[in-house]
Design a protein around this motif. Structure first.
Motif, short mmCIF file in Angstrom:
data_model
loop_
_atom_site.label_atom_id
_atom_site.label_comp_id
_atom_site.label_asym_id
_atom_site.label_seq_id
_atom_site.Cartn_x
_atom_site.Cartn_y
_atom_site.Cartn_z
N PRO B 22 0.83 -1.09 -0.08
CA PRO B 22 -0.12 -0.08 -0.11
C PRO B 22 0.86 1.28 -0.21
CG PRO B 22 -0.06 -1.09 2.21
CD PRO B 22 0.62 -1.89 1.19
N VAL B 23 0.59 2.22 -1.01
CA VAL B 23 1.17 3.48 -1.05
C VAL B 23 0.63 4.28 0.11
CG1 VAL B 23 1.99 5.22 -2.38
CG2 VAL B 23 1.61 2.93 -3.48
N GLN B 24 1.47 4.97 0.73
CA GLN B 24 0.82 6.14 1.78
C GLN B 24 0.26 7.25 0.97
OE1 GLN B 24 4.10 7.54 4.34
NE2 GLN B 24 4.18 5.52 5.19
N THR B 25 -1.00 7.47 1.17
CA THR B 25 -1.76 8.70 0.49
C THR B 25 -1.97 9.59 1.29
OG1 THR B 25 -3.74 7.22 0.81
CG2 THR B 25 -2.75 7.06 -1.13
N GLU B 26 -2.50 10.77 1.09
CA GLU B 26 -2.68 11.94 1.88
C GLU B 26 -4.00 11.65 2.58
OE1 GLU B 26 -1.07 14.56 2.37
OE2 GLU B 26 0.43 14.72 0.81
N LYS B 27 -4.29 11.88 3.78
CA LYS B 27 -5.58 11.71 4.30
C LYS B 27 -6.39 12.84 4.40
CE LYS B 27 -4.68 7.27 5.00
NZ LYS B 27 -3.45 7.51 4.47
N MET B 28 -5.84 13.99 4.98
CA MET B 28 -6.50 15.19 5.29
C MET B 28 -6.13 16.31 4.08
SD MET B 28 -5.93 15.58 9.31
CE MET B 28 -7.36 16.67 9.29
N ARG B 29 -7.12 16.25 3.33
CA ARG B 29 -6.76 16.77 2.00
C ARG B 29 -7.84 18.41 2.30
NH1 ARG B 29 -8.68 13.34 -2.80
NH2 ARG B 29 -7.60 14.91 -3.77
N HIS B 30 -7.03 19.42 2.05
CA HIS B 30 -7.77 20.68 1.97
C HIS B 30 -7.79 21.24 0.28
CE1 HIS B 30 -8.15 21.36 6.24
NE2 HIS B 30 -6.82 21.02 6.03
N LEU B 31 -8.98 20.80 -0.33
CA LEU B 31 -9.01 21.16 -1.47
C LEU B 31 -10.19 22.38 -1.81
CD1 LEU B 31 -8.69 20.10 -4.60
CD2 LEU B 31 -10.91 18.96 -4.04
N TYR B 32 -9.58 23.22 -2.88
CA TYR B 32 -10.32 24.49 -3.20
C TYR B 32 -10.65 24.20 -4.70
CZ TYR B 32 -10.58 27.95 0.32
OH TYR B 32 -11.01 28.77 1.54
N VAL B 33 -11.93 24.19 -4.97
CA VAL B 33 -12.33 24.01 -6.53
C VAL B 33 -12.41 25.50 -7.02
CG1 VAL B 33 -13.86 22.94 -7.94
CG2 VAL B 33 -13.17 21.88 -5.92
N VAL B 34 -12.02 25.97 -8.00
CA VAL B 34 -12.27 27.13 -8.83
C VAL B 34 -13.14 26.79 -10.02
CG1 VAL B 34 -11.04 29.11 -9.63
CG2 VAL B 34 -9.93 28.18 -7.94
N ILE B 35 -14.29 27.66 -9.97
CA ILE B 35 -15.05 27.32 -11.16
C ILE B 35 -15.41 28.63 -11.98
CG2 ILE B 35 -17.37 26.38 -11.94
CD1 ILE B 35 -17.61 25.05 -9.55
N ASP B 36 -14.84 28.37 -13.25
CA ASP B 36 -14.75 29.61 -14.07
C ASP B 36 -16.48 29.98 -14.59
OD1 ASP B 36 -14.55 31.22 -16.17
OD2 ASP B 36 -13.49 29.73 -17.55
N CYS B 37 -16.82 31.11 -14.14
CA CYS B 37 -18.16 31.55 -14.37
C CYS B 37 -18.24 32.62 -15.49
CB CYS B 37 -18.70 32.03 -13.43
SG CYS B 37 -19.28 30.75 -12.19
#
Lengths: 286, 362
Positions: B22-37
């Protein structure tokens, strides 16, 4: 349309309440379910310490077209499907009890495997439907044995898969409370009941577990059990309210330690800032 | 059956890179999604128009994201008219995001997007996040131009120093500045071909990325509150306001039950949440258990032709007759499964139904 699956552990229970009485109650419940609507379907799985086995429908039974079959036509005018189901279940249970040998003193059953097979079966039935038809499924677990601690992770995987597929897991517990099943019922939205009197099993099954989820809102049912969602720490297995979680492997500890015992990563310790003690002028005794 | 085979092919492609360790993966992720309007989002090449299609796919994305990453957080930023503004703040509860996305369908698409402003807005919050979490930005860009007040290449250097990973999904065509942006920060850049490709690309970002060596490992202090269901007849029951309703405009309701923070006894209705009073992260044990299948992934099953099978030809999971050309067997317990069960097991169940009887405790 609704489908109900039933798991029954094959471990012996107390002397007054034997397996055959339990199976009688289960068969009553199964018959009642199939009699409620023509499109209702039933499947029964027995789960014991060495594996799980589909009691009904059985592989050797090509269902539906058994006209003129002696075993399925009963003399008392009962609906043939019900009597065929009963006979089949009884025969398969006899086969299992004669085949498995009770090795050792293990009294716990591995429920996660049976639940996984049940989910695969439901998944297959859902795929076989025509476009536009829906089938609402739920799983009822009748349990007498104790929990097995080894299966926690597989059990949680199965519960999350059931929750995603909107399948309710109900639990009817005969002997001792089961924390795993309480969590399963809470997460998927099913009912958990520990039966106070085992001889009345059939009544409890018909009252509480026969109606499906829409009808349950209009009935007065036993109140939901209080589920303990506190985590157990990996070092002492105590239930803790505040703990430390390793960011790499998500293991839970009750005390701060510099190395995680599961994944062996060293943590960055926040050293407290060293404050130089101020030299106090000693008061000279006069 | 064609779709099952197609699904099977895609799954093997994603499995082929996976080894049993098993590969170590990021557990706690902070993701911002930018949507083009911007104005280009009114284009009708995605039905009914690009904006509606994007928002619909985003709702599915948010649901799936919190399913796979239960202790992570997502925030949404929109950009139009050369400005950027936050639609929702970083939060761990999917409902808020989904309601905001559903309301955003009515927004007017006008003007040009601004990559610089949206990235800047995201950085303002992300730079305060602790070092053991991952900081990510996902930009859905449909316009071919961007209007920036300052040099974006300087901003790219800042992003790199802050260890923020930026990925872009382009809806029109490849834009050079996005290529440089994603290459420098270590993200991915794709341009969609059609709507199903768009969905696939979005879903690629749900899987937790492998942990980079620069991320710190630390012990995070978390609370596991009990859920109390109190009724009016209980003598000890005290009604309380839920702290999570402080932000909402509807009046806070008194409730008897709820989750009580173990440190400060503030009430919350849902988990996971960060306690507003004392700052403790509150989760429940099943939330952590949801990520376990990333730690112990299920091995891919071995494919073999059905003719080699001796004995009864039944799938051991769903009891169906094996009619397909190939069957799949688990490498550790050698049980045989059909194509449908194999897909289901690897996508949803993450555990082999027959291995459980031979397993030792993890």
């Amino acid at each position: 349309m609704s489908l109900m699956l039933n798991n029954a552990p094959c471990t012996p229970v107390s002397a007054q309440f034997t397996l055959s009485k339990c199976m009688d109650a289960v068969m009553v419940m199964g018959n009642a379910h199939m009699a409620m609507a023509r499109t209702n379907k039933l499947a029964v799985i027995a789960s014991h310490c060495q594996g799980s086995h589909f009691l009904y429908p059985s592989k050797s039974w090509s269902g539906g077209d058994g006209g003129g079959n002696d075993a399925s036509s009963s003399g008392d005018g009962k609906y043939e499907l019900l009597s065929a189901a009963n006979n089949l279940i009884a025969e398969e249970i006899r086969n299992i009890m004669s085949k498995i040998e009770v090795t050792g003193n293990s009294t716990d059953t591995l429920l996660a495997g049976s639940l996984a097979k049940a989910l695969c079966y439901i998944h297959r039935l859902t795929k076989e439907l025509e476009v536009g038809q829906e089938i609402k499924s739920r799983i009822l677990v009748v349990k007498a044995a104790e929990d097995c601690a080894l299966q926690y992770m597989n059990f949680m995987n199965v519960i999350f898969a059931a929750q995603k597929q909107n399948i309710l897991i109900d639990a009817c517990v005969l002997d001792s409370d089961s924390g795993l099943l309480q969590q399963a019922c809470d997460i998927t939205g099913g009912l958990y009941l520990k039966i106070p009197q085992k001889v009345a099993l059939a009544q409890y099954l018909l009252w509480v577990f026969l109606p499906d989820s829409e009808q349950r809102s209009q009935l007065v049912l036993p109140p939901p059990a209080h589920v303990d969602y506190r985590a157990a720490c990996f070092c002492h297995r105590n239930l803790i309210e505040i703990g430390y979680v390793c960011s790499v492997c998500l293991s839970i500890f009750c005390n701060f330690s510099p190395i995680c015992t599961t994944c062996e990563t060293a943590f960055k310790i926040q050293l407290p800032q060293i404050v130089k003690p101020k030299k106090k002028k000693l008061k000279q005794p006069m | 059956m064609g779709s099952a085979q197609g699904g099977r092919v895609r799954l093997t492609q994603s499995h082929s890179g996976r080894d049993t360790v098993p590969v170590q993966t990021e557990k706690m992720r902070h993701l911002y999604v930018v949507i083009d309007c911007s104005r280009s989002m009114e284009d009708q090449d995605l039905k009914p128009n690009r904006l509606t299609s994007t928002l619909k796919l985003m709702e599915a994305f948010v649901d799936e994201y919190f399913d796979q990453n239960p202790i992570s957080q997502v925030g949404i930023i929109t950009t139009k008219n050369k400005r950027a503004e936050k639609l929702t703040d970083l939060a761990g509860n999917p409902k808020k995001h989904i309601t905001a996305l559903m309301k955003a369908v009515d927004t007017v698409c006008v003007g040009e997007p601004s990559l610089y402003n949206s990235l800047n807005l995201a950085i303002q919050t992300l730079k305060h996040m602790p070092g053991h979490t991952s900081r990510e930005i996902l930009i859905i860009l449909s316009s071919l131009t961007t209007c920036d007040p300052a040099n974006i290449y300087e901003l790219i250097k800042t992003l790199k120093s802050l260890k923020v990973r930026v990925s872009v999904i382009g809806l029109s065509a490849e834009v050079r500045v996005c290529t440089v942006l994603t290459r420098e920060t270590g993200g991915s850049y794709h341009v969609i071909l059609d709507e199903s490709h768009f969905k696939e690309l979005l879903m690629l970002h749900i899987k937790p990325p492998p942990a980079s060596s620069s991320s710190e490992c630390s012990l995070i202090r978390m609370g596991f509150p009990q859920h109390t269901i109190a009724s009016v007849t209980d003598q000890d029951a005290k009604p309380s306001f839920s702290m999570s309703h402080l932000d909402s405009s509807s009046g806070p309701g008194l409730s008897l039950g709820g989750y009580f923070c173990p440190q400060c006894h503030a009430t919350y209705t849902e988990l996971p949440v960060e306690c507003k009073v004392c700052g403790l992260t509150l989760v429940s044990a099943p939330h952590l258990a949801r990520s376990f299948h990333h730690l112990f992934p299920l091995q891919a099953f071995i494919e073999s032709p059905v003719e080699n099978l001796q004995g009864d030809r039944f799938c051991q999971a769903c009891q169906a007759e094996l009619k397909d050309k190939s069957v799949f067997s688990c490498p550790s317990c050698h049980s045989v499964f059909c194509v449908e069960c194999d897909l289901f097991i690897h996508e949803s169940l993450h555990c082999c139904p027959c291995c459980i009887y031979r397993q030792t405790a993890p």
